[in-house]
Write a protein that holds these residues in place. Sequence first.
Motif, PDB file in Angstrom:
ATOM      1  N   GLU A   1      13.273   2.299   2.958  1.00 27.17           N
ATOM      2  CA  GLU A   1      13.867   3.423   2.251  1.00 27.17           C
ATOM      3  C   GLU A   1      12.952   4.659   2.323  1.00 27.17           C
ATOM      4  OE1 GLU A   1      16.761   3.736   0.685  1.00 27.17           O
ATOM      5  OE2 GLU A   1      16.261   5.745  -0.064  1.00 27.17           O
ATOM      6  N   MET A   2      11.656   4.391   2.155  1.00 25.32           N
ATOM      7  CA  MET A   2      10.672   5.470   2.138  1.00 25.32           C
ATOM      8  C   MET A   2      10.721   6.305   3.417  1.00 25.32           C
ATOM      9  SD  MET A   2       6.546   4.978   1.829  1.00 25.32           S
ATOM     10  CE  MET A   2       6.480   4.254   0.223  1.00 25.32           C
ATOM     11  N   PHE A   3      11.003   5.615   4.546  1.00 26.82           N
ATOM     12  CA  PHE A   3      10.970   6.322   5.823  1.00 26.82           C
ATOM     13  C   PHE A   3      12.362   6.650   6.362  1.00 26.82           C
ATOM     14  CE2 PHE A   3       6.716   4.502   5.757  1.00 26.82           C
ATOM     15  CZ  PHE A   3       5.959   5.608   6.111  1.00 26.82           C
ATOM     16  N   SER A   4      13.397   6.366   5.563  1.00 25.81           N
ATOM     17  CA  SER A   4      14.728   6.633   6.098  1.00 25.81           C
ATOM     18  C   SER A   4      14.878   8.138   6.322  1.00 25.81           C
ATOM     19  CB  SER A   4      15.810   6.099   5.148  1.00 25.81           C
ATOM     20  OG  SER A   4      15.798   6.854   3.981  1.00 25.81           O
ATOM     21  N   GLY A   5      15.533   8.462   7.391  1.00 29.02           N
ATOM     22  CA  GLY A   5      15.702   9.879   7.709  1.00 29.02           C
ATOM     23  C   GLY A   5      14.523  10.485   8.450  1.00 29.02           C
ATOM     24  N   THR A   6      13.484   9.675   8.708  1.00 27.67           N
ATOM     25  CA  THR A   6      12.361  10.193   9.504  1.00 27.67           C
ATOM     26  C   THR A   6      12.380   9.531  10.881  1.00 27.67           C
ATOM     27  OG1 THR A   6      10.776   8.463   8.924  1.00 27.67           O
ATOM     28  CG2 THR A   6      10.966  10.320   7.399  1.00 27.67           C
ATOM     29  N   THR A   7      11.505   9.966  11.747  1.00 22.59           N
ATOM     30  CA  THR A   7      11.478   9.367  13.087  1.00 22.59           C
ATOM     31  C   THR A   7      10.639   8.086  13.102  1.00 22.59           C
ATOM     32  OG1 THR A   7       9.599  10.793  13.551  1.00 22.59           O
ATOM     33  CG2 THR A   7      11.759  11.530  14.358  1.00 22.59           C
ATOM     34  N   VAL A   8      10.065   7.765  11.955  1.00 19.89           N
ATOM     35  CA  VAL A   8       9.207   6.569  11.911  1.00 19.89           C
ATOM     36  C   VAL A   8      10.059   5.307  11.941  1.00 19.89           C
ATOM     37  CG1 VAL A   8       7.558   5.294  10.488  1.00 19.89           C
ATOM     38  CG2 VAL A   8       7.398   7.790  10.659  1.00 19.89           C
TER      39      VAL A   8
ATOM     40  N   GLU B   1       0.704  11.926   8.854  1.00 16.50           N
ATOM     41  CA  GLU B   1      -0.394  12.550   9.596  1.00 16.50           C
ATOM     42  C   GLU B   1      -0.464  12.045  11.033  1.00 16.50           C
ATOM     43  OE1 GLU B   1      -4.272  12.844   7.810  1.00 16.50           O
ATOM     44  OE2 GLU B   1      -3.345  12.905   5.813  1.00 16.50           O
ATOM     45  N   CYS B   2      -0.171  10.767  11.208  1.00 17.71           N
ATOM     46  CA  CYS B   2      -0.206  10.215  12.565  1.00 17.71           C
ATOM     47  C   CYS B   2       0.836  10.896  13.440  1.00 17.71           C
ATOM     48  CB  CYS B   2       0.046   8.710  12.557  1.00 17.71           C
ATOM     49  SG  CYS B   2      -1.347   7.782  11.936  1.00 17.71           S
ATOM     50  N   SER B   3       1.974  11.216  12.827  1.00 12.90           N
ATOM     51  CA  SER B   3       3.035  11.790  13.650  1.00 12.90           C
ATOM     52  C   SER B   3       2.701  13.213  14.110  1.00 12.90           C
ATOM     53  CB  SER B   3       4.393  11.728  12.944  1.00 12.90           C
ATOM     54  OG  SER B   3       4.292  12.386  11.719  1.00 12.90           O
TER      55      SER B   3
ATOM     56  N   ASN C   1       0.838  -1.190   0.000  1.00 13.96           N
ATOM     57  CA  ASN C   1       0.000   0.000   0.000  1.00 13.96           C
ATOM     58  C   ASN C   1       0.882   1.253   0.000  1.00 13.96           C
ATOM     59  OD1 ASN C   1      -2.771   0.367  -0.163  1.00 13.96           O
ATOM     60  ND2 ASN C   1      -3.101  -0.802   1.711  1.00 13.96           N
ATOM     61  N   CYS C   2       1.903   1.232  -0.877  1.00 17.60           N
ATOM     62  CA  CYS C   2       2.930   2.269  -0.800  1.00 17.60           C
ATOM     63  C   CYS C   2       2.388   3.659  -1.106  1.00 17.60           C
ATOM     64  CB  CYS C   2       4.109   1.935  -1.718  1.00 17.60           C
ATOM     65  SG  CYS C   2       3.648   1.996  -3.447  1.00 17.60           S
ATOM     66  N   ARG C   3       1.256   3.703  -1.827  1.00 13.05           N
ATOM     67  CA  ARG C   3       0.747   5.017  -2.217  1.00 13.05           C
ATOM     68  C   ARG C   3       0.188   5.812  -1.039  1.00 13.05           C
ATOM     69  NH1 ARG C   3      -3.292   5.158  -6.896  1.00 13.05           N
ATOM     70  NH2 ARG C   3      -4.048   3.280  -5.865  1.00 13.05           N
ATOM     71  N   THR C   4      -0.317   5.089  -0.078  1.00 12.85           N
ATOM     72  CA  THR C   4      -1.004   5.789   1.006  1.00 12.85           C
ATOM     73  C   THR C   4      -0.251   5.797   2.332  1.00 12.85           C
ATOM     74  OG1 THR C   4      -2.237   3.749   1.206  1.00 12.85           O
ATOM     75  CG2 THR C   4      -3.365   5.598   0.157  1.00 12.85           C
ATOM     76  N   VAL C   5       0.635   4.802   2.516  1.00 15.62           N
ATOM     77  CA  VAL C   5       1.208   4.619   3.860  1.00 15.62           C
ATOM     78  C   VAL C   5       2.000   5.845   4.345  1.00 15.62           C
ATOM     79  CG1 VAL C   5       3.259   3.386   3.035  1.00 15.62           C
ATOM     80  CG2 VAL C   5       2.467   3.040   5.364  1.00 15.62           C
ATOM     81  N   LYS C   6       2.671   6.484   3.415  1.00 17.16           N
ATOM     82  CA  LYS C   6       3.502   7.630   3.808  1.00 17.16           C
ATOM     83  C   LYS C   6       2.618   8.751   4.385  1.00 17.16           C
ATOM     84  CE  LYS C   6       7.623   9.809   3.494  1.00 17.16           C
ATOM     85  NZ  LYS C   6       7.487  10.770   4.563  1.00 17.16           N
ATOM     86  N   THR C   7       1.539   9.053   3.672  1.00 19.47           N
ATOM     87  CA  THR C   7       0.644  10.105   4.144  1.00 19.47           C
ATOM     88  C   THR C   7       0.067   9.755   5.507  1.00 19.47           C
ATOM     89  OG1 THR C   7      -0.104   9.924   1.858  1.00 19.47           O
ATOM     90  CG2 THR C   7      -1.093  11.669   3.189  1.00 19.47           C
ATOM     91  N   VAL C   8      -0.361   8.489   5.637  1.00 14.76           N
ATOM     92  CA  VAL C   8      -0.955   8.068   6.902  1.00 14.76           C
ATOM     93  C   VAL C   8       0.052   8.268   8.032  1.00 14.76           C
ATOM     94  CG1 VAL C   8      -1.875   6.112   8.192  1.00 14.76           C
ATOM     95  CG2 VAL C   8      -2.535   6.425   5.813  1.00 14.76           C
ATOM     96  N   ALA C   9       1.288   7.784   7.803  1.00 16.73           N
ATOM     97  CA  ALA C   9       2.307   7.869   8.857  1.00 16.73           C
ATOM     98  C   ALA C   9       2.610   9.332   9.189  1.00 16.73           C
ATOM     99  CB  ALA C   9       3.572   7.146   8.425  1.00 16.73           C
TER     100      ALA C   9
ATOM    101  N   PRO D   1      -6.282   9.918  10.605  1.00 19.93           N
ATOM    102  CA  PRO D   1      -5.369   9.970  11.753  1.00 19.93           C
ATOM    103  C   PRO D   1      -5.803  10.986  12.802  1.00 19.93           C
ATOM    104  CG  PRO D   1      -4.108   9.809   9.751  1.00 19.93           C
ATOM    105  CD  PRO D   1      -5.526   9.973   9.329  1.00 19.93           C
ATOM    106  N   GLU D   2      -6.531  11.965  12.373  1.00 17.39           N
ATOM    107  CA  GLU D   2      -7.055  12.978  13.266  1.00 17.39           C
ATOM    108  C   GLU D   2      -7.883  12.355  14.404  1.00 17.39           C
ATOM    109  OE1 GLU D   2      -9.206  15.639  10.701  1.00 17.39           O
ATOM    110  OE2 GLU D   2     -10.329  16.377  12.424  1.00 17.39           O
ATOM    111  N   ASP D   3      -8.506  11.232  14.070  1.00 13.94           N
ATOM    112  CA  ASP D   3      -9.324  10.538  15.074  1.00 13.94           C
ATOM    113  C   ASP D   3      -8.502   9.978  16.234  1.00 13.94           C
ATOM    114  OD1 ASP D   3     -11.819  11.037  14.046  1.00 13.94           O
ATOM    115  OD2 ASP D   3     -11.798   9.299  12.713  1.00 13.94           O
TER     116      ASP D   3
END
Lengths: 559, 96
Positions: free
Chosen positions: A52-59, A30-32, A20-28, A100-102
């Motif tokens: 790779e997608m999340f490298s350099g982030t706190t996720v 927003e959650c943060s 689900n690579c198209r959406t997971v980044k946005t979800v993560a 994620p707002e929920d």
Amino acid sequence: MQENNFKSDLIWCVIPVYNNCRTVKTVADECSLYLNNIIVVDDGSTDADITEMFSGTTVKVIRHKKNKGKGKAIISAMKYITEHGGLFMITIDADGQHYPEDLKKFIPLLQDDETSIVVGCRNFNVKNIPGSSRFGRKFASFWLRMETGISISDCQSGFRAYPLKYISKIKLYGSHYDFEAEVLARAVWAGLKLKTVDIDVWYPKPQERVSSFKPITDNVRISLMHTRLIGRRILQLIFFKKKKAFLLKDDKQLNQKKNAKNVNPVSRKRGNRLGFRIFEIFIRIFGLQGAYGLLYFVSCYYIIFDCEAVSSARSYIEKRFPESGRFAKYFHIYRLFISQGRQLIDRFSVVCSKKDLFNVKINGYEKLENIIKEPDQGMIILTSHFGNWQIALTALNKLGKKVFLLMRKEDNQAVRDFLNVGYEKGDINIISPEQDFGGVIEIMNALGKGHVVSIMGDRRYGAKASKVKFLGDYAYFPLSAFAIAASAKCPVVILLAAKFSAYEYEVNVTNILYPRCKGRKKDTELVSWIQEYANILEEFAYMHPYQCFLFHDIWKDNK
Amino acid sequence: MMEEAKKMDLADIRKLLKELLIESLSLEDIAPADIADDEILFGEGLGLDSLDAVEIVVLLQRNFGLEVKDMKEGKEIFYSIDTLSKYVYENTRDHP
């Protein structure tokens, strides 16, 4: 970050993802905005490199090399979080259907409550909801209600908060979408509560939808899981197997809470009554033998599905049949289950019919009569998880003595229902060992007045024990019964009841011990009497191998 | 013993109880003077357990003819040497 700083670091957000690579980044991302700790569990995605997608982030990204299923992904995250000191985990789907707002709605509910799962119930009054989801939701709620008696409007939602302290102790078998159904049922059985919050949900148009839910395979998995949970539930009702509200038990503080609210005594009672009714009707129609016949299937179920039951029987079977191979051991366990089932049925049929159905022969009654001739002579009856001690006790009602049972509260009702059949009202009294001084003051008073006190002799529940030889190895037997007898100067009568045929039991009271000891090293001073007791049990185990219901590893020193 | 106990004052009963405790619980290496009057008997303090409670029940019965009614009463009486001796003192007096 988050406005409400309450334990925000103890709450982790978990996003399981599979292709689900198209959406997971946005979800993560927003959650943060709402939580500091985000874990993405990449369950073997092949469409993109999530790490790779999340490298350099706190996720934090946890990766499964192969696709193992959503359930396994959540469990991996749970392990990681527990190791890192987190207390709660909120799971959210990676496909973007949740907002994620929920998360804001969940967080305050977790405050001071480690005993509830919070489920986000989806508002289905929006566009593009697939018909199958609506149906699935109703169907799932129906199952949950059957399994636990509890009804919530959306038990398939993947947006949930779990209290890890307790959830991590529950054994869960579902590895895919069946996990979400299973965890709710088992959590309720374990004594946890379910809370709900309303959440919004967004479904894209059908052609844009990416879901890893495989309609056929996953529905089959979920159905199997429900079959399994329902089966377990029915057996619980029939066999009065206590709902294992084990999780909250250790914790004193929570225990108090539980007494106040969590456990619903009404439903438990009802369960028992329903169990009685089912059995009563069944026995009336098919007879005792018919009910026994059921056991071949029921025991099969246990052998296949209930790993816990099988492993609890294993320690005894391995000691009793050391030469057996793997399959032979399973067969022994199967026979043991059937035999135990028979004795349970016997007990319940006595309660249901309110009659003595069985021909009970007592060996050694004269010896006992000699002791009780003295009205002030108390005695301890030592029962064991060998044979049918309840039936044996009813046979002793002709002694005409008042009987006190040392018994934990949780076992009381069913046993009392049973024994009241044979005894006059008021003849049976329960002393709880779960009080200060373990009930010894009450025991001593009863013995002093010439009453009978019945104590289970082969399960120590963490009490002081003596190490004696039993079935070829050293086992631990509690010494309290012997120590009390020594202090009160009263005899210990070993009570064993073996089933000989469908309607015949033989009770043996020929073994009477007079333990004596001085001083504090009771475990060594009393060892010879305890060894004698163990020898008597061993003999019983050789004569009636499938009537030893020692579902506990007494060879292990678990203090 | 029961008759003697009637004549004893609180301090004597305390001393006697300490001796009896040491004897019946075989508390080796402990002298009566080592036990403080307010030392907690169960749990922390002397660290007695429920099987020792059995001995205390027997001790009260044999030596003073006293019977502890139930756990609730026991909890109060068995708290320390002080509570124990007060209980014995009060219950061995002749009630007019």
